[in-house]
Scaffold this motif. Structure first.
Motif, PDB file in Angstrom:
ATOM      1  N   GLY A   1      46.808  46.076  40.588  1.00 46.48           N
ATOM      2  CA  GLY A   1      46.653  45.364  41.851  1.00 46.48           C
ATOM      3  C   GLY A   1      46.728  43.859  41.648  1.00 46.48           C
ATOM      4  O   GLY A   1      47.612  43.350  40.962  1.00 46.48           O
ATOM      5  N   THR A   2      45.777  43.146  42.227  1.00 44.90           N
ATOM      6  CA  THR A   2      45.743  41.694  42.101  1.00 44.90           C
ATOM      7  C   THR A   2      44.908  41.223  40.908  1.00 44.90           C
ATOM      8  O   THR A   2      44.794  40.018  40.671  1.00 44.90           O
ATOM      9  N   ALA A   3      44.332  42.152  40.144  1.00 43.62           N
ATOM     10  CA  ALA A   3      43.489  41.765  39.009  1.00 43.62           C
ATOM     11  C   ALA A   3      44.240  40.909  37.989  1.00 43.62           C
ATOM     12  O   ALA A   3      43.702  39.903  37.511  1.00 43.62           O
TER      13      ALA A   3
ATOM     14  N   CYS B   1      43.676  43.981  28.619  1.00 41.16           N
ATOM     15  CA  CYS B   1      43.972  45.414  28.756  1.00 41.16           C
ATOM     16  C   CYS B   1      43.178  46.023  29.905  1.00 41.16           C
ATOM     17  O   CYS B   1      43.709  46.840  30.676  1.00 41.16           O
ATOM     18  N   HIS B   2      41.925  45.606  30.034  1.00 39.45           N
ATOM     19  CA  HIS B   2      41.099  46.073  31.152  1.00 39.45           C
ATOM     20  C   HIS B   2      41.707  45.638  32.481  1.00 39.45           C
ATOM     21  O   HIS B   2      41.820  46.441  33.425  1.00 39.45           O
ATOM     22  N   VAL B   3      42.127  44.377  32.541  1.00 39.21           N
ATOM     23  CA  VAL B   3      42.733  43.833  33.758  1.00 39.21           C
ATOM     24  C   VAL B   3      44.034  44.567  34.093  1.00 39.21           C
ATOM     25  O   VAL B   3      44.301  44.906  35.248  1.00 39.21           O
ATOM     26  N   GLY B   4      44.841  44.802  33.053  1.00 41.93           N
ATOM     27  CA  GLY B   4      46.097  45.505  33.266  1.00 41.93           C
ATOM     28  C   GLY B   4      45.882  46.921  33.765  1.00 41.93           C
ATOM     29  O   GLY B   4      46.647  47.426  34.596  1.00 41.93           O
TER      30      GLY B   4
ATOM     31  N   HIS C   1      35.809  39.672  41.103  1.00 42.20           N
ATOM     32  CA  HIS C   1      36.928  40.123  41.927  1.00 42.20           C
ATOM     33  C   HIS C   1      36.823  41.608  42.229  1.00 42.20           C
ATOM     34  O   HIS C   1      37.198  42.070  43.298  1.00 42.20           O
ATOM     35  N   GLY C   2      36.332  42.374  41.273  1.00 39.93           N
ATOM     36  CA  GLY C   2      36.126  43.795  41.496  1.00 39.93           C
ATOM     37  C   GLY C   2      37.362  44.632  41.237  1.00 39.93           C
ATOM     38  O   GLY C   2      38.393  44.150  40.763  1.00 39.93           O
ATOM     39  N   THR C   3      37.260  45.902  41.567  1.00 40.36           N
ATOM     40  CA  THR C   3      38.330  46.875  41.323  1.00 40.36           C
ATOM     41  C   THR C   3      39.170  47.060  42.576  1.00 40.36           C
ATOM     42  O   THR C   3      38.618  47.300  43.659  1.00 40.36           O
TER      43      THR C   3
ATOM     44  N   ASP D   1      49.289  39.050  49.053  1.00 44.95           N
ATOM     45  CA  ASP D   1      48.095  39.499  48.332  1.00 44.95           C
ATOM     46  C   ASP D   1      47.923  38.719  47.038  1.00 44.95           C
ATOM     47  O   ASP D   1      46.815  38.279  46.694  1.00 44.95           O
ATOM     48  N   VAL D   2      49.030  38.565  46.307  1.00 49.95           N
ATOM     49  CA  VAL D   2      48.996  37.849  45.032  1.00 49.95           C
ATOM     50  C   VAL D   2      48.577  36.401  45.256  1.00 49.95           C
ATOM     51  O   VAL D   2      47.694  35.878  44.562  1.00 49.95           O
ATOM     52  N   LEU D   3      49.183  35.740  46.221  1.00 45.44           N
ATOM     53  CA  LEU D   3      48.888  34.330  46.481  1.00 45.44           C
ATOM     54  C   LEU D   3      47.446  34.141  46.931  1.00 45.44           C
ATOM     55  O   LEU D   3      46.765  33.193  46.511  1.00 45.44           O
ATOM     56  N   GLU D   4      46.963  35.050  47.772  1.00 48.20           N
ATOM     57  CA  GLU D   4      45.575  34.961  48.244  1.00 48.20           C
ATOM     58  C   GLU D   4      44.589  35.167  47.096  1.00 48.20           C
ATOM     59  O   GLU D   4      43.592  34.445  46.981  1.00 48.20           O
ATOM     60  N   ALA D   5      44.877  36.140  46.241  1.00 46.67           N
ATOM     61  CA  ALA D   5      44.007  36.403  45.089  1.00 46.67           C
ATOM     62  C   ALA D   5      44.006  35.219  44.124  1.00 46.67           C
ATOM     63  O   ALA D   5      42.950  34.841  43.583  1.00 46.67           O
ATOM     64  N   GLU D   6      45.162  34.621  43.917  1.00 46.80           N
ATOM     65  CA  GLU D   6      45.242  33.456  43.031  1.00 46.80           C
ATOM     66  C   GLU D   6      44.443  32.284  43.592  1.00 46.80           C
ATOM     67  O   GLU D   6      43.733  31.601  42.842  1.00 46.80           O
TER      68      GLU D   6
END
Length: 424
Positions: free
Chosen positions: A345-347, A338-341, A383-385, A396-401
């Motif tokens: 962003g990319t979280a 829930c926090h991540v959601g 990862h941060g906010t 962005d998604v691929l880089e974060a993964e």
């Protein structure tokens, strides 16, 4: 897209799928055909040849003999595999299945093969791929205008804004039993009257254990799910309840209900798949035996139901259905999700990718069971906010993964070297 009916107040009910000629079966593409969802979908298709015709199948490539058998049974036009190295074996398996002189299906191969197949003309794409690799096929199916029967929750979770930007209202019909239940329950009233979504969880094999008792859980114990037969990653996610956290994010994205109005309740019998509570205090629950063929059939046949898709409840027998509050201390994955959601962003992509790596480490004996979620939480914190107002792109998604997977592997390796200190 023409609204199916103007009287329904739910955006997820307004999509008019691509038309099929009267008396003609729907053309279906099945992604992940050799997995649990795919094989059950094929069972439904074979029992309903007047309703469905499979035109394409995709698989990772680890079970070429089964894939070739499915292709022959269904007489598909195209077969796709993610692994290019298995193409010779697949050709050989297809030749053994088909008669002499009979044309073999076209073969697509490589990491983009499933997305290529998803973009072909058809009525419905069933995305039964496991993991975030299902994102590109999801986007391709939506861009093609097909109805998307979505079992690959990860693609919505890691690429939520991308998926929602492409999807027509109601173009996605969920296959997860919980979201199928919510989909059906939301027909009971307009969204303005919905107070809460209640997502049920079996509790996995370790319901009732404390966090200290979970520290010594083995992979063999975690893979022994009491209710569902699933693949290893999903089974471990169910044991940690990460799967339920992912489902809460998915429910938020599918139905635009804020996280504070989505609740998880433990229901060990797994007969009630989820519930919708309305503002007058009434609750609508969708109940059926734990059999994935029912939500698969609803997604493939929507807006019609498929008769005898799965067995109903036997009301000649006594039933006891129990409900328990979620123990968030022993299973912190749901509040973490829930926090991540909420971060957005990319979280969510970082959360999901780190979890996949930690599950792999646990199955290989390199991480304790409780270390899965603890390590994921550490990766998410590092990862941060996301910066406010930042738009999300596929790169962005691929880089974060990529970053999250590498960092999760580093932390898991550190935990394996110093197990007594890793989670101190």
């Amino acid at each position: 897209m023409v609204p199916m009916t103007e009287s329904l107040a739910h955006p997820h009910l307004r999509f008019a799928p691509p038309t099929t000629a009267p008396g003609e079966p729907r053309d279906i593409v099945i992604l992940g055909s050799t997995g649990s969802i795919g094989t059950q979908a094929i069972d439904l298709v074979l029992r309903n040849p007047d309703r469905f015709r499979v035109t394409g199948l995709s698989a990772a490539g680890g079970r070429v003999a089964l894939l070739a058998e499915q292709a022959r049974q269904l007489r598909v036009r195209t077969v796709a595999v993610a692994r290019e190295d298995v193409v010779p074996a697949l050709r050989e398996a297809l030749a053994a299945q088909y008669g002499t002189g009979e044309p073999l299906p076209e073969i697509l191969a490589g990491p983009d093969a499933a997305a290529q197949l998803a973009a072909t003309k058809c009525h419905t794409v069933l995305n039964g791929i496991t993991g975030s690799i299902g994102l590109a096929p999801t986007l391709a199916a939506l861009e093609s205008g097909a109805s998307l029967a979505l079992a690959n929750k990860e693609s919505l979770i890691v690429g939520g804004p991308l998926v929602k930007a492409l999807a027509e209202p109601g173009q996605i019909v969920p296959v997860d039993s919980e979201h199928s239940a919510l989909f059906q329950g939301l027909m009971g009233g307009p969204m303005k009257e919905v107070r809460k979504l209640v997502v049920t969880a079996s509790g996995g094999p370790f319901r009732g254990r404390t966090k200290a008792e979970l520290a010594t859980v083995t992979p063999e114990q975690a893979l022994a799910h009491p209710t569902w037969a699933m693949g290893p990653v999903i089974t471990i996610n169910s044991a940690t309840l990460v799967n339920k956290g992912l489902e809460v994010i998915e429910a938020h994205l599918l139905y635009d209900v804020p996280f504070e109005r989505i609740e998880v309740v433990v229901h060990p019998q797994s007969y009630i798949h989820s519930m919708v509570e309305f503002t007058d205090g009434s609750t609508l629950a969708q109940a059926s035996p734990p059999d994935m063929r029912m939500p698969i059939a609803l997604a493939l046949g929507w807006p019609e139901r498929i008769p005898d898709a799965a067995p109903g409840i036997d009301w000649t027998k006594a039933h006891i259905w129990e409900f328990f509050p979620l123990d968030q201390e022993a299973f912190p994955s749901v509040p973490l999700a829930c926090h991540v959601g909420t971060l957005g962003g990319t979280a969510p992509a970082v959360f999901n990718a780190a979890n996949e790596e930690c599950v792999d480490a646990f199955l290989k004996g390199g991480l304790p069971f409780t270390g899965i979620v603890d390590t994921v939480a550490e990766v998410v914190a590092e990862h941060g906010t996301p910066a406010p107002g930042t738009s999300l792109t596929l790169s962005d998604v691929l880089e974060a993964e990529t970053w999250a997977r590498a960092r999760a592997r580093e932390l898991a390796a550190r935990a394996a070297r110093t197990p007594s200190e890793a989670r101190a």
